[in-house]
Design an enzyme around this catalytic site. Structure first.
Site, PDB file in Angstrom:
ATOM      1  N   HIS A 109       0.835  -1.208   0.000  1.00 44.78           N
ATOM      2  CA  HIS A 109       0.000   0.000   0.000  1.00 44.78           C
ATOM      3  C   HIS A 109       0.867   1.255   0.000  1.00 44.78           C
ATOM      4  O   HIS A 109       0.386   2.332   0.346  1.00 44.78           O
ATOM      5  CB  HIS A 109      -0.947  -0.010   1.205  1.00 44.78           C
ATOM      6  CG  HIS A 109      -2.006  -1.075   1.086  1.00 44.78           C
ATOM      7  ND1 HIS A 109      -2.714  -1.533   2.167  1.00 44.78           N
ATOM      8  CD2 HIS A 109      -2.446  -1.793   0.022  1.00 44.78           C
ATOM      9  CE1 HIS A 109      -3.562  -2.482   1.765  1.00 44.78           C
ATOM     10  NE2 HIS A 109      -3.398  -2.652   0.474  1.00 44.78           N
ATOM     11  N   CYS A 139      12.050  17.383 -10.849  1.00 42.46           N
ATOM     12  CA  CYS A 139      11.685  18.145 -12.058  1.00 42.46           C
ATOM     13  C   CYS A 139      11.346  19.595 -11.757  1.00 42.46           C
ATOM     14  O   CYS A 139      11.151  20.395 -12.675  1.00 42.46           O
ATOM     15  CB  CYS A 139      10.491  17.467 -12.755  1.00 42.46           C
ATOM     16  SG  CYS A 139       8.924  17.693 -11.911  1.00 42.46           S
ATOM     17  N   LEU A 203      -5.079  -9.858  17.479  1.00 41.96           N
ATOM     18  CA  LEU A 203      -5.631  -9.582  18.822  1.00 41.96           C
ATOM     19  C   LEU A 203      -6.939 -10.346  19.013  1.00 41.96           C
ATOM     20  O   LEU A 203      -7.257 -10.822  20.088  1.00 41.96           O
ATOM     21  CB  LEU A 203      -5.874  -8.078  18.971  1.00 41.96           C
ATOM     22  CG  LEU A 203      -6.145  -7.566  20.389  1.00 41.96           C
ATOM     23  CD1 LEU A 203      -4.949  -7.855  21.295  1.00 41.96           C
ATOM     24  CD2 LEU A 203      -6.422  -6.064  20.387  1.00 41.96           C
ATOM     25  N   ALA A 220       0.349  -8.425  19.511  1.00 43.76           N
ATOM     26  CA  ALA A 220       1.433  -8.857  18.609  1.00 43.76           C
ATOM     27  C   ALA A 220       2.785  -8.841  19.317  1.00 43.76           C
ATOM     28  O   ALA A 220       3.621  -9.728  19.091  1.00 43.76           O
ATOM     29  CB  ALA A 220       1.470  -7.932  17.394  1.00 43.76           C
TER      30      ALA A 220
END
Ligand code: APR
Length: 229
Positions: A109, A139, A203, A220
């Site tokens: 993502h 640029c 979780l 986690a």
């Protein structure tokens, strides 16, 4: 331990670093409307509002620290590589906490600490706020810079590389993801069809918890290092 592991992480792996998740109570999409802030149309309509939202999130990422889950994944990746295996770390997250813990991750993502020029396609590191009329470092054009993240309705990145890694794995582990956004949410079904063993570390049960052979629930920072010990 399998020798070719495919790990998919989501916002839950960074939750204990203080970065919000999206769909939990208090999650980002409960407080902000993604259709107003995370689509190309929203950016075209009101670039200042969209850039201010990502400035807020970027400041949170810069201030955050990796947690024990990020470190455990980095250590497992190094350990597997040292014995000829590999841990392919595919993340839905746009933070850089996997990298700051020492891991290599593929950001499907995109990455919040990078900015892309819509005029020349150049991608640059971005740690401070991004002004609407900031000129592109490559640029020089002003007004065309956007966060190098994937918005709703846009194609995720690195899909071929991800599919190839999934096909070459023998274990699939999903960590801290609700399993509600495709194509990432479909990877566990693909893994099962390919004959991989599948495991969910979360979780609480995700939307596709029933598709996993093994599940472990808890924060986690505790269950990831337990699993990859
Ligand atoms: N430890 C482990 N898991 C946790 C923790 C924690 N401390 N805290 C929350 N979780 C779990 C939640 O139970 C939930 O299942 O993390 C998951 C977060 O789900 P989401 O908020 O939906 O985040 P994610 O799955 O990463 O979203 C996918 O949606 O909006 C898009 O682009 C965005 O990448 C994001 C994608």
């Amino acid at each position: 331990m399998a020798e070719a592991v495919f790990v998919l992480t989501g916002a839950g792996v960074s939750a204990e670093s203080g970065l919000g998740t999206f769909r939990d109570a208090g999650g980002l999409w409960r407080r902000f409307d993604p259709m107003r802030l995370a689509t190309p149309e929203a950016f075209a309509r009101d670039p200042a509002e969209v850039l201010a939202f990502y400035d807020l999130r970027r400041r949170g990422v810069v201030a955050a620290q990796p947690n024990a889950a990020h470190r455990a994944l980095a250590e497992a990746q190094a350990r597997l590589a040292a014995r000829g295996g590999r841990l392919f770390l595919c993340t839905q997250n746009v933070d850089d906490l996997h990298e700051r813990a020492g891991a290599e991750a593929v950001h499907m993502h995109g990455e919040l600490l990078k900015t892309r020029c819509q005029a020349c396609g150049g991608i640059h590191a971005q740690h401070g706020d991004l002004g609407v009329d900031e000129p592109c470092p490559a640029c020089g054009r002003a007004g065309g810079l956007r966060p190098d993240v994937v918005w709703f309705g846009e194609m995720p990145k690195h899909l071929d590389r991800i599919d190839e890694a999934l096909r070459g794995s023998d274990l699939f582990v999903a960590i801290g993801t609700s399993g509600s956004v495709y194509p990432a949410a479909g990877y566990v079904a693909e893994a099962r069809a390919l004959g991989l063993r599948t495991c969910e570390l979360n979780l609480e049960p995700s939307d596709n918890a029933h598709l996993f052979d093994l599940v472990r629930y808890g924060p986690a920072s505790e269950i990831v290092q337990e699993f990859f010990r």
